[in-house]
Design a protein around this motif. Structure first.
Motif, PDB file in Angstrom:
ATOM      1  N   ASP A   1       0.978  -1.359  -0.398  1.00 32.37           N
ATOM      2  CA  ASP A   1      -0.323  -0.217   0.012  1.00 32.37           C
ATOM      3  C   ASP A   1       0.794   1.345  -0.152  1.00 32.37           C
ATOM      4  O   ASP A   1       0.445   1.681  -0.736  1.00 32.37           O
ATOM      5  N   MET A   2       1.871   0.934   0.420  1.00 31.05           N
ATOM      6  CA  MET A   2       2.614   2.565   1.247  1.00 31.05           C
ATOM      7  C   MET A   2       3.479   2.833  -0.290  1.00 31.05           C
ATOM      8  O   MET A   2       3.722   3.774  -1.033  1.00 31.05           O
ATOM      9  N   ALA A   3       3.812   1.716  -1.098  1.00 28.73           N
ATOM     10  CA  ALA A   3       4.659   1.931  -2.655  1.00 28.73           C
ATOM     11  C   ALA A   3       3.498   1.894  -3.135  1.00 28.73           C
ATOM     12  O   ALA A   3       3.622   3.115  -4.795  1.00 28.73           O
ATOM     13  N   ALA A   4       2.409   1.775  -3.179  1.00 32.51           N
ATOM     14  CA  ALA A   4       1.754   2.655  -4.400  1.00 32.51           C
ATOM     15  C   ALA A   4       1.225   3.622  -3.851  1.00 32.51           C
ATOM     16  O   ALA A   4       1.427   4.839  -4.589  1.00 32.51           O
ATOM     17  N   ASP A   5       1.446   4.079  -2.543  1.00 35.63           N
ATOM     18  CA  ASP A   5       1.046   5.343  -2.915  1.00 35.63           C
ATOM     19  C   ASP A   5       2.011   6.372  -2.696  1.00 35.63           C
ATOM     20  O   ASP A   5       2.005   7.146  -3.984  1.00 35.63           O
ATOM     21  N   ALA A   6       3.275   6.042  -2.801  1.00 32.63           N
ATOM     22  CA  ALA A   6       4.449   6.796  -2.896  1.00 32.63           C
ATOM     23  C   ALA A   6       4.943   6.757  -4.835  1.00 32.63           C
ATOM     24  O   ALA A   6       4.690   7.380  -5.107  1.00 32.63           O
ATOM     25  N   GLY A   7       4.114   5.732  -5.318  1.00 29.33           N
ATOM     26  CA  GLY A   7       4.599   6.233  -6.638  1.00 29.33           C
ATOM     27  C   GLY A   7       3.010   6.476  -7.270  1.00 29.33           C
ATOM     28  O   GLY A   7       3.590   7.230  -8.398  1.00 29.33           O
ATOM     29  N   LYS A   8       2.354   6.910  -6.667  1.00 30.72           N
ATOM     30  CA  LYS A   8       1.287   7.498  -7.330  1.00 30.72           C
ATOM     31  C   LYS A   8       1.260   8.953  -7.364  1.00 30.72           C
ATOM     32  O   LYS A   8       1.538  10.337  -8.201  1.00 30.72           O
TER      33      LYS A   8
ATOM     34  N   TYR B   1      -1.360  -0.227   8.285  1.00 30.60           N
ATOM     35  CA  TYR B   1      -1.107   1.597   7.381  1.00 30.60           C
ATOM     36  C   TYR B   1      -1.496   2.699   7.514  1.00 30.60           C
ATOM     37  O   TYR B   1      -1.299   3.404   7.757  1.00 30.60           O
ATOM     38  N   ALA B   2      -3.135   2.397   8.820  1.00 32.16           N
ATOM     39  CA  ALA B   2      -3.296   3.680   9.195  1.00 32.16           C
ATOM     40  C   ALA B   2      -3.130   4.246  10.087  1.00 32.16           C
ATOM     41  O   ALA B   2      -2.799   5.590  10.163  1.00 32.16           O
ATOM     42  N   ILE B   3      -2.124   3.414  11.332  1.00 25.69           N
ATOM     43  CA  ILE B   3      -1.262   3.576  12.396  1.00 25.69           C
ATOM     44  C   ILE B   3      -0.171   4.933  11.568  1.00 25.69           C
ATOM     45  O   ILE B   3      -0.494   6.079  12.004  1.00 25.69           O
ATOM     46  N   ALA B   4       0.015   4.275  10.731  1.00 21.73           N
ATOM     47  CA  ALA B   4       1.400   5.317   9.492  1.00 21.73           C
ATOM     48  C   ALA B   4       1.072   6.593   8.676  1.00 21.73           C
ATOM     49  O   ALA B   4       1.451   7.330   9.979  1.00 21.73           O
ATOM     50  N   ARG B   5      -0.067   6.329   8.611  1.00 22.36           N
ATOM     51  CA  ARG B   5      -0.411   7.213   7.786  1.00 22.36           C
ATOM     52  C   ARG B   5      -0.912   8.400   9.041  1.00 22.36           C
ATOM     53  O   ARG B   5      -0.579   9.368   8.959  1.00 22.36           O
TER      54      ARG B   5
END
Lengths: 373, 114
Positions: free
Chosen positions: A37-44, B27-31
């Protein structure tokens, strides 16, 4: 996810295997989901953001990995697990052996010039016999072979031995290497005309190479005490060494005439494939893809390392690097130390690569701790 | 209950603060941590889960039985974490400690403080 992000996520999933099994059971799936998910966010957000994200993960990963292992009390097990253990052994062994060989070579030359050469002249003045003089003149080389053999034996002991059998590895390495070098020197040096007359036939050269290679196999037979495997190991040495020596000489000769990067890379690949293939043939693995993996790692990794090593050496020896440190000109010993240092770095990288590949090939592709032992 | 007298790390502080409002998945925590710190603290995945593991072991947070979905909608379920009473006390103690520090600075009339 496909393309580069997909590859990075797959790489990350492999890296997660380095965590202790208890940690992985609890968090592996969640970590991978969040990473995706974080990789997808960063990619956007664009390429820069994606690269920054990857770098941050890359930098943080080893510290957290270490922290978890320390907390779980598994560091000792990790250090003893196959890929890590062999990687460390390789890094220590080659990192020490490469610079030691440089410094040892310099000392041998100095000893030769200051002591042995005058002794040879004295011997000739006293006895006036050329054949025997040539034998005496060969002694420094023989001494060099013996000392190099000691180094090879120590390296083998660091790489493969347990506490109980390291002496056997040192002794086998020293004597085997000595016999190997003496044999390959047999027909190429003028000194041995004393024994063989003046005839230098091709067949004798080939025979010497085969015998010389067999002595390399003998090192493995004696050090690992592999009596059942002795014929196979001797054959590996006897066949692989002459072939490699021939190809190596051909390439080196061509390189001396036409110095191109392609030839250099070909030479490095040849060396790497040879080393890896001999390890495969000498090893006890079940064969198949793991063997291909070791050969592929050697064929790709070694040329890259060789290039990096050559780049590093060129930087270290360059006037731009050395002149500010030694404004009056570079002395002999600083230059020797600079070469030894670059060889140490190169040796650590080389040993790490070889050791990790060897560890993976011989055991599970997952460290024992991560596998739950 | 024994409250640690060592200051909390920024990551730990923000994770506890994030879970104070409601249970969340990783994921929600990180954000949320990124949001709470105005983008100054960005947790890598390895840092996030190493810290969560430590907080779980110390009993400052706990894993809920329920699961939730990730940002992309239905998919593999996400584990949800909730702050415990012990974790809440640690967070309050840390806020009080920080408040004492800021109050001391204000009492001396340090410029730049509102």
């Amino acid at each position: 996810m496909t393309g580069l992000p997909g590859l990075i996520i797959r790489t990350y999933s492999l890296l997660l295997r380095l965590y202790p099994s208890s940690f992985r059971n609890e968090f592996e799936e969640q970590m991978l989901l969040d990473f995706s998910d974080m990789a997808a966010d960063a990619g956007k957000k664009g390429r820069f953001a994606f690269v920054f994200f990857c770098l941050r993960e890359l930098v943080d990963f080893p510290f957290n990995l270490l922290s978890v292992h320390l907390r779980e009390g598994n560091m000792f097990k990790v250090l003893r697990s196959q890929p890590v253990n062999y990687g460390l052994r390789g890094a220590i062994g080659f990192g020490a052996a490469f610079p030691t060989s440089v410094i040892g070579f310099v000392f041998m030359n100095l000893a030769n010039e200051s002591m042995l050469a005058p002794l040879q002249v004295l011997y000739y003045d006293l006895f006036h016999t050329l054949p025997l003089y040539e034998i005496v003149a060969w002694f420094p080389s023989a001494l060099g072979f013996l000392l190099t053999g000691l180094l090879v034996g120590c390296l083998l002991a660091v790489l493969f031995a347990d506490r109980s059998n390291y002496r056997r590895y040192i002794l086998a390495g020293m004597l085997g290497w000595f016999l190997h070098r003496v044999t390959s020197d047999l027909l190429n040096s003028h000194q041995w005309r004393f024994f063989l007359g003046t005839t230098h036939s091709t067949y004798l050269n080939i025979a010497a190479l085969i015998l010389s290679g067999a002595f390399l196999g003998l090192i493995l037979v004696v050090s690992r005490s592999e009596r059942r495997e002795s014929l196979r190991l001797l054959a590996v040495g006897a066949i692989a060494y002459p072939l490699t020596a021939y190809l190596y000489a051909k390439l080196l000769f061509k390189l001396s005439i036409v110095d191109t990067p392609r030839l250099f890379i070909a030479l490095m690949i040849l060396m790497a494939v040879t080393i890896a293939s001999v390890l495969v043939l000498a090893g006890k693995s079940d064969g198949g893809r793991k063997n291909l993996w070791l050969v592929a790692v050697g064929a790709v990794g070694y040329p890259l390392l060789a290039y990096a090593g050559a780049f590093l050496a060129a930087r270290i020896y360059s006037p731009a690097f050395l002149t500010p440190i030694y404004p009056g000109g570079v002395g002999f010993w600083p230059m020797v130390l600079a070469i030894a240092l670059s060889q140490a770095v190169y040796g650590v990288l080389f040993g790490l690569l070889l050791g990790i590949a060897w560890g993976f090939q011989n055991k599970n592709s997952v460290p024992q701790v991560a596998a739950g032992t | 209950m024994k409250i640690p007298n060592q200051p909390l790390s920024e990551q730990t502080y923000f994770i506890l603060l994030s879970l104070q409002s409601e249970p969340k998945h990783g994921y929600a925590i990180a954000r949320d941590v990124e949001l709470l710190s105005n983008g100054r603290v960005t947790l890598s995945v390895s840092t996030l889960y190493t810290t969560l593991k430590r907080l779980l072991d110390d009993g400052w947070i706990k894993l809920l039985d329920e699961v939730s979905q990730g940002p992309g909608g239905p998919g593999k379920p996400r584990k949800v974490y909730k702050i415990t009473k012990k974790g809440g006390n640690v967070l309050v103690a840390e806020i009080q400690r920080l408040d004492t520090l800021v109050s001391a600075a204000r009492a001396r009339g340090v410029e730049g403080l509102a």
